[in-house]
Motif scaffolding. Structure first.
Motif, PDB file in Angstrom:
ATOM      1  N   ARG A 148     -14.073 -20.353 -31.766  1.00  0.00           N
ATOM      2  CA  ARG A 148     -13.674 -21.708 -31.365  1.00  0.00           C
ATOM      3  C   ARG A 148     -12.283 -22.045 -31.898  1.00  0.00           C
ATOM      4  O   ARG A 148     -11.463 -22.631 -31.187  1.00  0.00           O
ATOM      5  CB  ARG A 148     -14.696 -22.735 -31.854  1.00  0.00           C
ATOM      6  N   CYS A 149     -12.025 -21.668 -33.137  1.00  0.00           N
ATOM      7  CA  CYS A 149     -10.713 -21.929 -33.736  1.00  0.00           C
ATOM      8  C   CYS A 149      -9.611 -21.164 -32.997  1.00  0.00           C
ATOM      9  O   CYS A 149      -8.525 -21.700 -32.777  1.00  0.00           O
ATOM     10  CB  CYS A 149     -10.711 -21.554 -35.215  1.00  0.00           C
ATOM     11  N   LEU A 150      -9.901 -19.928 -32.628  1.00  0.00           N
ATOM     12  CA  LEU A 150      -8.923 -19.148 -31.862  1.00  0.00           C
ATOM     13  C   LEU A 150      -8.654 -19.797 -30.511  1.00  0.00           C
ATOM     14  O   LEU A 150      -7.510 -19.884 -30.066  1.00  0.00           O
ATOM     15  CB  LEU A 150      -9.418 -17.714 -31.654  1.00  0.00           C
ATOM     16  N   GLY A 151      -9.719 -20.246 -29.847  1.00  0.00           N
ATOM     17  CA  GLY A 151      -9.557 -20.928 -28.566  1.00  0.00           C
ATOM     18  C   GLY A 151      -8.699 -22.175 -28.699  1.00  0.00           C
ATOM     19  O   GLY A 151      -7.789 -22.404 -27.900  1.00  0.00           O
ATOM     20  N   LYS A 152      -8.972 -22.956 -29.714  1.00  0.00           N
ATOM     21  CA  LYS A 152      -8.185 -24.168 -29.960  1.00  0.00           C
ATOM     22  C   LYS A 152      -6.739 -23.812 -30.297  1.00  0.00           C
ATOM     23  O   LYS A 152      -5.804 -24.447 -29.800  1.00  0.00           O
ATOM     24  CB  LYS A 152      -8.800 -24.967 -31.111  1.00  0.00           C
ATOM     25  N   PHE A 153      -6.557 -22.776 -31.117  1.00  0.00           N
ATOM     26  CA  PHE A 153      -5.214 -22.337 -31.495  1.00  0.00           C
ATOM     27  C   PHE A 153      -4.399 -21.976 -30.253  1.00  0.00           C
ATOM     28  O   PHE A 153      -3.270 -22.432 -30.079  1.00  0.00           O
ATOM     29  CB  PHE A 153      -5.310 -21.141 -32.445  1.00  0.00           C
ATOM     30  N   TYR A 154      -4.966 -21.162 -29.369  1.00  0.00           N
ATOM     31  CA  TYR A 154      -4.237 -20.729 -28.176  1.00  0.00           C
ATOM     32  C   TYR A 154      -4.045 -21.878 -27.187  1.00  0.00           C
ATOM     33  O   TYR A 154      -3.017 -21.962 -26.519  1.00  0.00           O
ATOM     34  CB  TYR A 154      -4.943 -19.553 -27.505  1.00  0.00           C
ATOM     35  N   PHE A 155      -5.024 -22.775 -27.102  1.00  0.00           N
ATOM     36  CA  PHE A 155      -4.887 -23.933 -26.212  1.00  0.00           C
ATOM     37  C   PHE A 155      -3.734 -24.818 -26.650  1.00  0.00           C
ATOM     38  O   PHE A 155      -2.919 -25.251 -25.840  1.00  0.00           O
ATOM     39  CB  PHE A 155      -6.196 -24.730 -26.186  1.00  0.00           C
ATOM     40  N   VAL A 156      -3.644 -25.073 -27.949  1.00  0.00           N
ATOM     41  CA  VAL A 156      -2.564 -25.921 -28.484  1.00  0.00           C
ATOM     42  C   VAL A 156      -1.221 -25.214 -28.333  1.00  0.00           C
ATOM     43  O   VAL A 156      -0.208 -25.845 -28.029  1.00  0.00           O
ATOM     44  CB  VAL A 156      -2.854 -26.293 -29.955  1.00  0.00           C
ATOM     45  N   GLN A 157      -1.191 -23.896 -28.530  1.00  0.00           N
ATOM     46  CA  GLN A 157       0.063 -23.149 -28.406  1.00  0.00           C
ATOM     47  C   GLN A 157       0.618 -23.202 -26.991  1.00  0.00           C
ATOM     48  O   GLN A 157       1.806 -23.245 -26.782  1.00  0.00           O
ATOM     49  CB  GLN A 157      -0.140 -21.679 -28.823  1.00  0.00           C
ATOM     50  N   LYS A 158      -0.269 -23.200 -25.989  1.00  0.00           N
ATOM     51  CA  LYS A 158       0.185 -23.255 -24.592  1.00  0.00           C
ATOM     52  C   LYS A 158       0.738 -24.609 -24.224  1.00  0.00           C
ATOM     53  O   LYS A 158       1.563 -24.720 -23.354  1.00  0.00           O
ATOM     54  CB  LYS A 158      -0.957 -22.863 -23.651  1.00  0.00           C
ATOM     55  N   GLU A 159       0.237 -25.653 -24.866  1.00  0.00           N
ATOM     56  CA  GLU A 159       0.725 -27.007 -24.581  1.00  0.00           C
ATOM     57  C   GLU A 159       2.031 -27.172 -25.293  1.00  0.00           C
ATOM     58  O   GLU A 159       2.891 -27.856 -25.108  1.00  0.00           O
ATOM     59  CB  GLU A 159      -0.261 -28.059 -25.029  1.00  0.00           C
TER      60      GLU A 159
END
Length: 95
Positions: free
Chosen positions: A84-95
């Protein structure tokens, strides 16, 4: 946990520290804005035992994906919070 919900995170920290709940202690320090102390506390805890939850908190503190991968490694890819943390990390990085 009730103290944390009411915003008394340092009181919660003291209680968690007394009953040796290290991951929660680190989280309280981080929420209270004591990032350096949280990092030091986490490093000390990891010297005693490698816990995937502590690596996830370090990943959030330092904003580095390496810690999430280390959490997965330590847990044999079974610690769902790391995913979940990795998903959030990559989601925030794309924004």
């Amino acid at each position: 946990e009730a103290f944390m919900n009411f915003g008394a995170v340092m009181t919660a920290y003291e209680i968690f520290k007394e009953i040796e709940m290290e991951e929660e202690c680190i989280q309280c320090l981080y929420i209270a804005g004591k990032t350096q102390r949280a990092q030091e506390f986490a490093d000390e805890a990891l010297k005693r035992k490698q816990e995937p939850g502590i690596y996830c908190i370090l990943g959030e503190i330092n904003n580095k994906e390496d810690y999430f991968f280390k959490a997965l490694e330590v847990s044999n890819n079974k610690y769902t919070r790391a995913y979940r943390c990795l998903g959030k990390f990559y989601f925030v990085q794309k924004e």
